[in-house]
Design a protein around this motif. Sequence first.
Motif, PDB file in Angstrom:
ATOM      1  N   ILE A 264      48.102   9.447 103.728  1.00 11.13           N
ATOM      2  CA  ILE A 264      47.571   9.411 102.366  1.00 11.13           C
ATOM      3  C   ILE A 264      47.036  10.801 102.048  1.00 11.13           C
ATOM      4  O   ILE A 264      46.236  11.359 102.814  1.00 11.13           O
ATOM      5  N   THR A 265      47.502  11.356 100.948  1.00 11.93           N
ATOM      6  CA  THR A 265      47.066  12.680 100.520  1.00 11.93           C
ATOM      7  C   THR A 265      46.280  12.566  99.217  1.00 11.93           C
ATOM      8  O   THR A 265      46.228  11.502  98.592  1.00 11.93           O
ATOM      9  N   ASP A 266      45.689  13.689  98.798  1.00 14.56           N
ATOM     10  CA  ASP A 266      44.993  13.717  97.513  1.00 14.56           C
ATOM     11  C   ASP A 266      45.945  13.326  96.387  1.00 14.56           C
ATOM     12  O   ASP A 266      45.547  12.660  95.423  1.00 14.56           O
ATOM     13  N   GLY A 267      47.206  13.736  96.509  1.00 18.34           N
ATOM     14  CA  GLY A 267      48.194  13.386  95.498  1.00 18.34           C
ATOM     15  C   GLY A 267      48.439  11.893  95.425  1.00 18.34           C
ATOM     16  O   GLY A 267      48.601  11.327  94.330  1.00 18.34           O
ATOM     17  N   ILE A 285      49.110   2.309  99.554  1.00 21.20           N
ATOM     18  CA  ILE A 285      48.961   3.619  98.921  1.00 21.20           C
ATOM     19  C   ILE A 285      49.709   4.713  99.699  1.00 21.20           C
ATOM     20  O   ILE A 285      50.178   5.680  99.119  1.00 21.20           O
ATOM     21  N   MET A 286      49.836   4.570 100.999  1.00 24.14           N
ATOM     22  CA  MET A 286      50.329   5.650 101.864  1.00 24.14           C
ATOM     23  C   MET A 286      51.783   6.036 101.563  1.00 24.14           C
ATOM     24  O   MET A 286      52.581   5.243 101.063  1.00 24.14           O
ATOM     25  N   THR A 287      52.096   7.271 101.925  1.00 23.57           N
ATOM     26  CA  THR A 287      53.475   7.757 101.920  1.00 23.57           C
ATOM     27  C   THR A 287      54.064   7.468 103.296  1.00 23.57           C
ATOM     28  O   THR A 287      53.524   7.925 104.319  1.00 23.57           O
ATOM     29  N   ARG A 288      55.123   6.699 103.336  1.00 22.69           N
ATOM     30  CA  ARG A 288      55.715   6.315 104.620  1.00 22.69           C
ATOM     31  C   ARG A 288      56.623   7.430 105.160  1.00 22.69           C
ATOM     32  O   ARG A 288      57.085   8.288 104.419  1.00 22.69           O
ATOM     33  N   SER A 289      56.883   7.390 106.465  1.00 28.92           N
ATOM     34  CA  SER A 289      57.729   8.389 107.148  1.00 28.92           C
ATOM     35  C   SER A 289      57.286   9.818 106.826  1.00 28.92           C
ATOM     36  O   SER A 289      58.048  10.616 106.256  1.00 28.92           O
TER      37      SER A 289
END
Length: 337
Positions: A264-267, A285-289
């Motif tokens: 998970i990033t600020d973006g 919410i997370m970006t996978r891979s």
Amino acid sequence: MILPRPTISLSTDASTQEGWVNSATRVLGQEATALNEVSKALHAELKTPFTTAVALIAKSTGRVIVSGIGKSGHIGNKIAATLASTGTPAFFVHASEASHGDLGMITQEDVVIALSWSGDTQELSSLIAFTRRFKIPLIAITRSSTSALGSAADVALALPHVEEACPHGLAPTTSTIMQMAMGDALAITLLEARGFSAQDFKIFHPGGRLGANLMYVKEIMHTGSAMPLALMGTSMREAIVLMTQKGFGVLGITNNQGNLVGIITDGDLRRHISMNFLDKPVEDIMTRSPVTIKAETHLGTAIELLNSKAITSLFIVENNRPAGIIRLHDLLKVGAA
């Protein structure tokens, strides 16, 4: 008597600029042609002398002593530095100083490379005589194998006859480019023959950006409790607190087996903000891979990856588990970026 400096037109009109650029491109063209001629010669008349020179240096138990005078001396200095930095112990001895005591620096275990375009440079005579007297291998980089230097040498690397880029044929230009290229060819051929690695290179280049780029990621990564990590199922309310505490601007998400499954990033926070955002689990919410690297990656490679992906942090994984994290700021601190 100091000769007056020739007057140069300081006009910057289009025709003057075009003339200057034409002069420059003519020089580069002639020098490129000269290098092409050297390359051709290496497959023909220079093949045996070149491979013999490489073998002489490779089997030597001493150092390579490079010598020359004038422009050839400057080129020799650079060749010695390149050899030394690529795994072949070498240093430069000035041809004039050699006859005033510096011959004592040369031992019978060494190999001497002497540079002289004419091959008849008087200042090299003492060095030539010394190598012949004590049977020290002598490699000549010259224009003529029948010159005083070329005929005395054990190996004569006689470079092609190509006109100097100087319109008067006087200033060493094309000739010095060929000499330097031959020195580079010897150094890199020896590097490859010895299997000299990037890590070996780092030993001789510990300073500056080059040394920093050859460091491994594992040398600067943040590990253990410093890593910003959260388990799947963690609420975003807790996740934001963790991200703030760790200060990396990113949070790694792991499953019950400890594998990194997302970040998970600020973006991500900005893209998913909603009324019930804080109550959502991190996996929503997370970006996978996520993009990751290995601990044995060089910092230079890490910088390229950060730049190409337009990101500021990278997780280091081993067997799919997070082992550390680096950020662009860490690379800036060690001088790699």
